[in-house]
Write an enzyme that holds these catalytic residues in place. Structure first.
Site, short mmCIF file in Angstrom:
data_model
loop_
_atom_site.label_atom_id
_atom_site.label_comp_id
_atom_site.label_asym_id
_atom_site.label_seq_id
_atom_site.Cartn_x
_atom_site.Cartn_y
_atom_site.Cartn_z
N CYS A 146 0.83 -1.20 0.00
CA CYS A 146 0.00 0.00 0.00
C CYS A 146 0.86 1.25 0.00
O CYS A 146 1.85 1.33 0.73
CB CYS A 146 -0.85 -0.01 1.26
N1 LIG Z 1 -7.40 -1.39 1.61
C1 LIG Z 1 -6.78 -0.34 1.15
O1 LIG Z 1 -6.15 0.40 1.89
C2 LIG Z 1 -6.82 0.00 -0.29
C3 LIG Z 1 -7.16 -0.95 -1.20
N2 LIG Z 1 -7.13 -0.67 -2.53
C4 LIG Z 1 -7.51 -1.71 -3.47
O2 LIG Z 1 -7.27 -1.29 -4.79
C5 LIG Z 1 -8.31 -1.72 -5.65
C6 LIG Z 1 -8.83 -0.55 -6.43
O3 LIG Z 1 -9.61 0.25 -5.56
P1 LIG Z 1 -10.52 1.42 -6.12
O4 LIG Z 1 -9.64 2.44 -6.75
O5 LIG Z 1 -11.42 1.88 -5.04
O6 LIG Z 1 -11.38 0.64 -7.17
P2 LIG Z 1 -11.93 1.11 -8.56
O7 LIG Z 1 -10.80 1.52 -9.40
O8 LIG Z 1 -12.83 0.03 -9.04
O9 LIG Z 1 -12.77 2.38 -8.15
C7 LIG Z 1 -14.04 2.22 -7.63
C8 LIG Z 1 -14.85 3.47 -7.86
O10 LIG Z 1 -14.69 4.32 -6.75
C9 LIG Z 1 -14.12 5.56 -7.19
N3 LIG Z 1 -13.12 5.88 -6.17
C10 LIG Z 1 -11.98 5.23 -5.89
N4 LIG Z 1 -11.33 5.83 -4.88
C11 LIG Z 1 -12.11 6.86 -4.52
C12 LIG Z 1 -11.99 7.85 -3.55
N5 LIG Z 1 -10.91 7.92 -2.75
N6 LIG Z 1 -12.97 8.77 -3.46
C13 LIG Z 1 -14.04 8.74 -4.28
N7 LIG Z 1 -14.21 7.82 -5.23
C14 LIG Z 1 -13.26 6.89 -5.35
C15 LIG Z 1 -13.53 5.31 -8.54
O11 LIG Z 1 -13.58 6.45 -9.37
P3 LIG Z 1 -12.23 7.24 -9.75
O12 LIG Z 1 -11.18 6.21 -10.01
O13 LIG Z 1 -12.61 8.00 -10.96
O14 LIG Z 1 -11.95 8.10 -8.56
C16 LIG Z 1 -14.47 4.26 -9.09
O15 LIG Z 1 -15.61 4.82 -9.63
C17 LIG Z 1 -9.34 -2.44 -4.77
O16 LIG Z 1 -9.12 -3.81 -4.89
C18 LIG Z 1 -9.03 -1.96 -3.39
O17 LIG Z 1 -9.29 -2.95 -2.41
C19 LIG Z 1 -6.78 0.57 -2.99
C20 LIG Z 1 -6.39 1.55 -2.13
C21 LIG Z 1 -6.45 1.37 -0.69
N1 LIG Z 2 -3.44 0.96 -0.38
C1 LIG Z 2 -3.50 -0.18 -1.06
N2 LIG Z 2 -3.89 -1.29 -0.41
C2 LIG Z 2 -3.97 -2.40 -1.13
C3 LIG Z 2 -3.65 -2.45 -2.48
N3 LIG Z 2 -3.85 -3.69 -2.93
C4 LIG Z 2 -4.29 -4.39 -1.87
N4 LIG Z 2 -4.36 -3.62 -0.78
C5 LIG Z 2 -4.77 -3.99 0.56
O1 LIG Z 2 -3.71 -4.69 1.22
C6 LIG Z 2 -4.25 -5.86 1.83
C7 LIG Z 2 -3.19 -6.91 2.06
O2 LIG Z 2 -2.28 -6.44 3.03
P1 LIG Z 2 -0.99 -7.26 3.52
O3 LIG Z 2 -0.36 -6.37 4.53
O4 LIG Z 2 -1.47 -8.54 4.10
O5 LIG Z 2 -0.10 -7.49 2.35
C8 LIG Z 2 -5.33 -6.27 0.85
O6 LIG Z 2 -6.25 -7.19 1.37
C9 LIG Z 2 -5.96 -4.92 0.52
O7 LIG Z 2 -6.89 -4.50 1.47
C10 LIG Z 2 -3.21 -1.27 -3.12
O8 LIG Z 2 -2.86 -1.24 -4.31
N5 LIG Z 2 -3.15 -0.17 -2.35
#
Ligand SMILES: NC(=O)C1=CN([C@@H]2O[C@H](COP(=O)(O)OP(=O)(O)OC[C@H]3O[C@@H](n4cnc5c(N)ncnc54)[C@H](OP(=O)(O)O)[C@@H]3O)[C@@H](O)[C@H]2O)C=CC1
Ligand SMILES: Nc1nc2c(ncn2[C@@H]2O[C@H](COP(=O)(O)O)[C@@H](O)[C@H]2O)c(=O)[nH]1
Length: 327
Positions: free
Chosen positions: A175
């Site tokens: 992340c």
């Molecule tokens: N657990 C974590 O800390 C994180 C996990 N991830 C992982 O990365 C993958 C992609 O995630 P994600 O970008 O949400 O998925 P998507 O790219 O499918 O975006 C989902 C939707 O939410 C919008 N979106 C995404 N982030 C935001 C935000 N911060 N505020 C408002 N709208 C938002 C996007 O639009 P637009 O792209 O136009 O904004 C899109 O329409 C997922 O699998 C997720 O679990 C990602 C970051 C943090």
């Molecule tokens: N901020 C982001 N978080 C991400 C992304 N891809 C996955 N994830 C999150 O990390 C956990 C796994 O964590 P780990 O410490 O066990 O390796 C996963 O389940 C998601 O929630 C990303 O691109 N950006």
């Protein structure tokens, strides 16, 4: 906020043992009316799970969540799992085509037992609307919604109909959300879990930041029903990531779902790629995890995971590894 800590700051305190062998300790959990061997699920990421691993996990009594990054294969995936008599557990996003997918699953009577709504910032109307949509069309599916990092978010998603919420914004190994946005639960994931769990009336999944098997027990202590794990599972010989050799040593790739490697473009990148050491099979790690958790239950003075929920603990700020960062 007071009492901010993370996994490495905590030690659980032993209570009197009530078993003669660790093998008497039961690590099973129940979720959505099903029983699973361990309170652990591999992350729904493309370098962590594929169809083959999903089948192996389901056949052997472990919970799994398939990732959502090959949407064209999702219907066939559900069909395949059903034809084998296995649980279908899939992920969805929130974009318009995901609404269409849910409708298609309904029309074809392909009802996944579990659906995880997987987006970065789960405390949003986009997720709430998707929960409503799933509950309208697939009311029998158990819905896991996330990710979130506050009690308000947990309550709002539960009230919208989520059957479980997933906690963890930014603690993951690949992340970079915390660095690129300044937001998240990175560095205090365990305290955030506790904060969220106190507000929850349904199961919580702790997602991200698990670095050792002991962290699973700590998650249970602070309110998780189960934990989602990425990096610890990335290096197995059967992990889907590419194998890579450097200086005669083998590694496996592990990349974030919001990395440019996943997205195919450099837009809103919040994840990176890394290489983790190649190790044995996922099956061996799961067996070792079960043994370690059985041992944890015995230290908690009980015979099942409930015992861990009530143990005392101490905060030993950054010191449980005594300066040794290698684990
Ligand atoms: N657990 C974590 O800390 C994180 C996990 N991830 C992982 O990365 C993958 C992609 O995630 P994600 O970008 O949400 O998925 P998507 O790219 O499918 O975006 C989902 C939707 O939410 C919008 N979106 C995404 N982030 C935001 C935000 N911060 N505020 C408002 N709208 C938002 C996007 O639009 P637009 O792209 O136009 O904004 C899109 O329409 C997922 O699998 C997720 O679990 C990602 C970051 C943090
Ligand atoms: N901020 C982001 N978080 C991400 C992304 N891809 C996955 N994830 C999150 O990390 C956990 C796994 O964590 P780990 O410490 O066990 O390796 C996963 O389940 C998601 O929630 C990303 O691109 N950006």
């Amino acid at each position: 906020m007071e009492n901010v800590f993370d996994y490495e700051d905590i030690q659980l305190i032993p209570a009197k043992c009530v078993v003669n062998s660790r093998s008497e300790c039961d690590t099973k959990i129940s979720l959505g009316g099903y029983s699973f061997k361990l309170p652990v699920v591999p992350a729904n990421m493309q370098t962590i799970i594929d169809e083959k691993i999903a089948i192996t996990l389901a056949e052997n009594g472990y919970f799994y969540i398939m990732h959502r990054f090959q949407p064209e294969q999702r219907i066939d995936f559900i069909k395949d799992m059903k034809s084998r008599g296995l649980i279908a557990s899939i992920s969805v996003g929130v974009k318009p085509e995901e609404y269409e997918f849910v409708r298609q699953a309904t029309e074809e009577n392909l009802i996944p037992e579990f659906i995880t709504i997987d987006i970065a910032h789960g405390h949003s109307n986009a997720v709430i609307e998707m929960i409503h949509h799933i509950k309208e069309h697939l009311p029998d599916s158990f819905v896991i919604a996330g990710n979130v990092g506050t009690p308000e978010a947990v309550r709002e998603l539960e009230n919208a109909g989520a059957d479980a919420t997933k906690v963890g914004i930014g603690p993951g190994k690949v992340c970079i959300t915390k660095i690129k946005t300044g937001f998240g639960t990175g560095g205090w994931q365990l305290a955030a879990l506790r904060w969220c769990a106190k507000a929850a009336s349904k199961p919580i999944i702790a997602d991200g930041g698990i670095r050792t098997h002991g962290d699973v027990a700590k998650s249970i202590r602070f309110g998780a029903t189960l934990v989602m794990i990425g990096s610890l599972f990335a290096g197995h010989e059967d992990s889907p990531g590419e194998t890579f050799e450097k200086d005669g040593k083998l590694y496996k790739e592990y990349f974030g779902s919001a990395s440019e490697f996943q997205k195919g473009e450099k837009k809103n990148v919040e994840g990176k790629k890394m290489y983790v050491e190649h190790k044995g099979s996922l099956k061996d790690t799961l067996v070792e995890m079960e043994q370690d958790l059985q041992s944890a239950i015995s230290y908690a003075g009980g015979t099942n995971l409930d015992a861990i929920k009530h143990v005392d603990y101490v905060v030993v700020k950054n010191s449980i590894f005594n300066g040794d960062r290698v684990y």
